[in-house]
Scaffold this motif. Structure first.
Motif, PDB file in Angstrom:
ATOM      1  N   MET A  28       0.944  -1.075  -0.186  1.00  0.00           N
ATOM      2  CA  MET A  28      -0.068   0.066  -0.076  1.00  0.00           C
ATOM      3  C   MET A  28       0.897   1.032  -0.030  1.00  0.00           C
ATOM      4  SD  MET A  28      -2.689   1.201   2.962  1.00  0.00           S
ATOM      5  CE  MET A  28      -1.641   2.408   3.325  1.00  0.00           C
ATOM      6  N   ILE A  29       0.416   2.239  -0.685  1.00  0.00           N
ATOM      7  CA  ILE A  29       1.253   3.464  -0.899  1.00  0.00           C
ATOM      8  C   ILE A  29       0.202   4.732  -0.457  1.00  0.00           C
ATOM      9  CG2 ILE A  29       2.350   5.098  -2.241  1.00  0.00           C
ATOM     10  CD1 ILE A  29       4.207   2.392  -1.596  1.00  0.00           C
ATOM     11  N   LEU A  30       0.821   5.601   0.577  1.00  0.00           N
ATOM     12  CA  LEU A  30      -0.261   6.780   0.662  1.00  0.00           C
ATOM     13  C   LEU A  30       0.462   7.898  -0.332  1.00  0.00           C
ATOM     14  CD1 LEU A  30      -1.984   8.753   2.282  1.00  0.00           C
ATOM     15  CD2 LEU A  30      -0.145   8.932   4.022  1.00  0.00           C
ATOM     16  N   LYS A  31      -0.611   8.077  -1.411  1.00  0.00           N
ATOM     17  CA  LYS A  31       0.144   9.154  -2.552  1.00  0.00           C
ATOM     18  C   LYS A  31      -0.126  10.617  -2.031  1.00  0.00           C
ATOM     19  CE  LYS A  31      -0.989   7.679  -6.628  1.00  0.00           C
ATOM     20  NZ  LYS A  31      -1.619   7.398  -7.787  1.00  0.00           N
ATOM     21  N   SER A  32      -1.135  10.945  -1.471  1.00  0.00           N
ATOM     22  CA  SER A  32      -1.165  12.380  -1.040  1.00  0.00           C
ATOM     23  C   SER A  32      -2.212  12.490  -0.076  1.00  0.00           C
ATOM     24  CB  SER A  32      -2.069  13.119  -2.350  1.00  0.00           C
ATOM     25  OG  SER A  32      -3.261  12.711  -2.512  1.00  0.00           O
ATOM     26  N   LEU A  33      -1.709  13.780   0.536  1.00  0.00           N
ATOM     27  CA  LEU A  33      -2.604  14.172   1.593  1.00  0.00           C
ATOM     28  C   LEU A  33      -3.177  15.689   1.642  1.00  0.00           C
ATOM     29  CD1 LEU A  33      -3.585  13.309   4.683  1.00  0.00           C
ATOM     30  CD2 LEU A  33      -1.531  14.464   5.680  1.00  0.00           C
ATOM     31  N   GLU A  34      -4.181  15.835   1.926  1.00  0.00           N
ATOM     32  CA  GLU A  34      -5.076  17.288   1.615  1.00  0.00           C
ATOM     33  C   GLU A  34      -5.474  17.608   2.732  1.00  0.00           C
ATOM     34  OE1 GLU A  34      -8.037  19.688  -1.242  1.00  0.00           O
ATOM     35  OE2 GLU A  34      -7.232  17.891  -1.816  1.00  0.00           O
ATOM     36  N   LEU A  35      -5.221  18.896   3.554  1.00  0.00           N
ATOM     37  CA  LEU A  35      -5.839  19.291   4.689  1.00  0.00           C
ATOM     38  C   LEU A  35      -6.557  20.599   4.533  1.00  0.00           C
ATOM     39  CD1 LEU A  35      -2.714  18.387   7.212  1.00  0.00           C
ATOM     40  CD2 LEU A  35      -4.926  17.056   6.595  1.00  0.00           C
ATOM     41  N   LYS A  36      -7.651  20.724   5.182  1.00  0.00           N
ATOM     42  CA  LYS A  36      -8.242  22.189   5.265  1.00  0.00           C
ATOM     43  C   LYS A  36      -8.822  22.241   6.702  1.00  0.00           C
ATOM     44  CE  LYS A  36     -10.669  25.804   3.674  1.00  0.00           C
ATOM     45  NZ  LYS A  36      -9.642  26.958   3.069  1.00  0.00           N
ATOM     46  N   ASP A  37      -8.012  23.547   7.626  1.00  0.00           N
ATOM     47  CA  ASP A  37      -8.517  23.822   8.771  1.00  0.00           C
ATOM     48  C   ASP A  37      -8.081  22.705   9.636  1.00  0.00           C
ATOM     49  OD1 ASP A  37      -8.850  26.462   8.167  1.00  0.00           O
ATOM     50  OD2 ASP A  37     -10.842  25.876   7.745  1.00  0.00           O
ATOM     51  N   PHE A  38      -6.868  21.877   9.533  1.00  0.00           N
ATOM     52  CA  PHE A  38      -6.717  20.970  10.472  1.00  0.00           C
ATOM     53  C   PHE A  38      -5.621  21.370  11.486  1.00  0.00           C
ATOM     54  CE2 PHE A  38      -4.333  17.012  11.913  1.00  0.00           C
ATOM     55  CZ  PHE A  38      -5.489  16.230  12.170  1.00  0.00           C
ATOM     56  N   ARG A  39      -5.573  21.212  12.688  1.00  0.00           N
ATOM     57  CA  ARG A  39      -4.634  21.591  13.606  1.00  0.00           C
ATOM     58  C   ARG A  39      -4.144  23.127  13.274  1.00  0.00           C
ATOM     59  NH1 ARG A  39      -4.458  19.282  18.588  1.00  0.00           N
ATOM     60  NH2 ARG A  39      -4.433  16.931  18.388  1.00  0.00           N
ATOM     61  N   ASN A  40      -2.782  22.989  12.880  1.00  0.00           N
ATOM     62  CA  ASN A  40      -2.301  24.721  12.510  1.00  0.00           C
ATOM     63  C   ASN A  40      -2.356  24.683  10.986  1.00  0.00           C
ATOM     64  OD1 ASN A  40      -0.134  22.600  12.381  1.00  0.00           O
ATOM     65  ND2 ASN A  40       1.218  24.334  12.517  1.00  0.00           N
ATOM     66  N   TYR A  41      -2.758  23.793  10.291  1.00  0.00           N
ATOM     67  CA  TYR A  41      -3.056  24.009   8.748  1.00  0.00           C
ATOM     68  C   TYR A  41      -4.135  24.683   8.271  1.00  0.00           C
ATOM     69  CZ  TYR A  41       1.207  21.096   8.707  1.00  0.00           C
ATOM     70  OH  TYR A  41       2.591  20.307   8.794  1.00  0.00           O
ATOM     71  N   GLU A  42      -4.072  25.586   7.792  1.00  0.00           N
ATOM     72  CA  GLU A  42      -5.139  26.508   7.038  1.00  0.00           C
ATOM     73  C   GLU A  42      -5.430  25.676   5.808  1.00  0.00           C
ATOM     74  OE1 GLU A  42      -6.631  30.849   5.370  1.00  0.00           O
ATOM     75  OE2 GLU A  42      -4.512  30.546   6.297  1.00  0.00           O
ATOM     76  N   SER A  43      -4.366  25.424   4.947  1.00  0.00           N
ATOM     77  CA  SER A  43      -4.778  24.746   3.861  1.00  0.00           C
ATOM     78  C   SER A  43      -3.298  23.992   3.312  1.00  0.00           C
ATOM     79  CB  SER A  43      -5.044  25.619   2.728  1.00  0.00           C
ATOM     80  OG  SER A  43      -5.199  24.813   1.350  1.00  0.00           O
ATOM     81  N   LEU A  44      -3.644  22.689   2.876  1.00  0.00           N
ATOM     82  CA  LEU A  44      -2.153  21.698   2.654  1.00  0.00           C
ATOM     83  C   LEU A  44      -2.780  20.986   1.493  1.00  0.00           C
ATOM     84  CD1 LEU A  44       0.772  21.277   3.055  1.00  0.00           C
ATOM     85  CD2 LEU A  44      -0.416  19.326   4.751  1.00  0.00           C
ATOM     86  N   ASN A  45      -1.498  20.660   0.563  1.00  0.00           N
ATOM     87  CA  ASN A  45      -2.014  19.698  -0.551  1.00  0.00           C
ATOM     88  C   ASN A  45      -0.412  19.251  -0.828  1.00  0.00           C
ATOM     89  OD1 ASN A  45      -2.699  17.743  -2.281  1.00  0.00           O
ATOM     90  ND2 ASN A  45      -3.975  19.115  -3.471  1.00  0.00           N
TER      91      ASN A  45
END
Length: 362
Positions: A1-18
């Motif tokens: 199994m491979i984790l290809k990408s992670l996208e965050l919106k308003d998680f912990r101290n991340y406003e936006s991340l891809n």
């Protein structure tokens, strides 16, 4: 199994991340309190729907925001799967697989196999038995959906029984007192299954744990790993009945698999009591590394390994053993600097720098 990408919106101290990950070794570095561990926490949530820190869902939402989104893309058997988690203050978390909502958070178990190794795990031998029970339960829930259902049922029944016992202290003539027999019957039904499955699990991983420990110690030590149940499945019903008067006085269930433990012995002596700090850490490292082999053997899949600033807690010998043990496994490692990875046997495939809730590929 491979984790290809992670996208965050308003998680912990991340406003936006891809961010995209690659097969092999992904290094996330940066100063402390910048958000490195938060990234691993989001990855782990996609496998278990729970924070490894024990945080409540509301605590995961960025300060000032009312909701949070996590989206992960994983690759399994040459096809992609999408996992979405939606956190909203005052509401139940929403989880979807390939944009189809899951009815229960537990339905996520087994979809995404992720193993997290943090500095706290190195204390698993030294700390109380609850931490070692947690290890058994996490692994068994990953491997066996029936165990997950049995454990969930057992915990609910245990909670109800304890609530009844406390109520009986306040009011010994409570009209609900006669339901204790019913709770006991159900507790025994699920408790017997849990004890039996834990016994089988520890027996299956013991040779692997022993072999890894032996390798780390330079062939000097070969420990025994044993399941230490509070009571056997054959005796649970009788012991629970015998403890009933005590339970009524204490207002808590004093017998059952919620009091189980794992025992580590070297030359028949308990490592927890008689072992050195090095032996305790070696045993903890061996136990965690056995998780990788367990997933490989029983699920026939390579898990994703998350290492949260673990290398700084290990001496050079244990660092080298750990790094050499994670070949062929996608690994996401957090650290404050890159010095630990100046190693000709360790290949770095991607470096990601995190500063104040922002990540960039170097």
């Amino acid at each position: 199994m491979i984790l290809k990408s992670l996208e965050l919106k308003d998680f912990r101290n991340y406003e936006s991340l891809n961010i995209e990950f690659v097969p092999g070794n992904n290094i996330i570095f940066g100063e402390n309190a910048q958000g490195k561990t938060n990234l691993l926490e989001a990855c782990f949530l996609c496998a278990s729907a729970k924070s490894p820190r024990g945080s409540h869902d509301n605590e995961l939402i960025r300060f000032g925001a009312s909701e949070s989104h996590i989206k992960a893309i994983i690759s399994k058997d040459d096809s992609d799967e999408r996992i979405d988690i939606h956190l909203k203050k005052g509401a139940k978390k929403g989880i979807a697989l390939n944009q189809i909502p899951l009815k229960k958070a537990s339905d996520l178990f087994g979809i995404c196999n992720i193993i997290l190794f943090s500095p706290e795990d190195l204390e698993i031998i030294k700390k109380g038995p609850d931490m070692r029970r947690h290890f058994m339960d996490i692994e068994l829930c990953r491997l066996d959906r029936i165990y997950l259902n049995d454990l969930t049922s057992y915990k609910k029944i245990l909670e109800q029984r304890n609530a009844l016992l406390k109520k009986m202290i306040e009011d010994p003539r409570s009209e609900n007192a006669d339901t204790l027999d019913t709770w006991d019957l159900q507790l025994v039904t699920f408790g017997e299954k849990i004890i039996k499955r834990r016994r089988e699990f520890i027996k299956s991983i013991a040779p692997t744990v022993s072999e890894i420990h032996k390798k780390i110690s330079g062939e000097r030590e070969e420990p025994e790993v044993k399941y230490k149940p509070d009571v056997s499945e054959q005796d649970l019903s009788e012991r629970l009945f015998m403890a009933r008067d005590r339970d009524k006085r204490m207002g808590i269930t004093s017998v059952g698999p919620h009091r189980d433990d794992i025992e580590f012995l070297i030359e028949k002596k308990d490592i927890r009591t008689f072992g050195s700090e090095g032996q305790k850490r070696t045993a903890a490292l061996s136990l965690k590394l056995s998780e990788i082999e367990t997933v490989r053997t029983l699920i026939r899949e390579e898990p994703v390994l998350l290492l949260d600033d673990v290398l700084s807690e290990l001496d050079r010998n244990r660092q080298n053993l750990l790094l050499s043990s994670i070949s062929n496994v996608q690994t996401i490692i957090t650290c404050t600097g890159l010095d630990d990875f100046v190693n000709e046997r360790f290949h770095t495939d991607r470096i990601i720098k995190v500063v104040a809730g922002k990540a960039e590929i170097c």
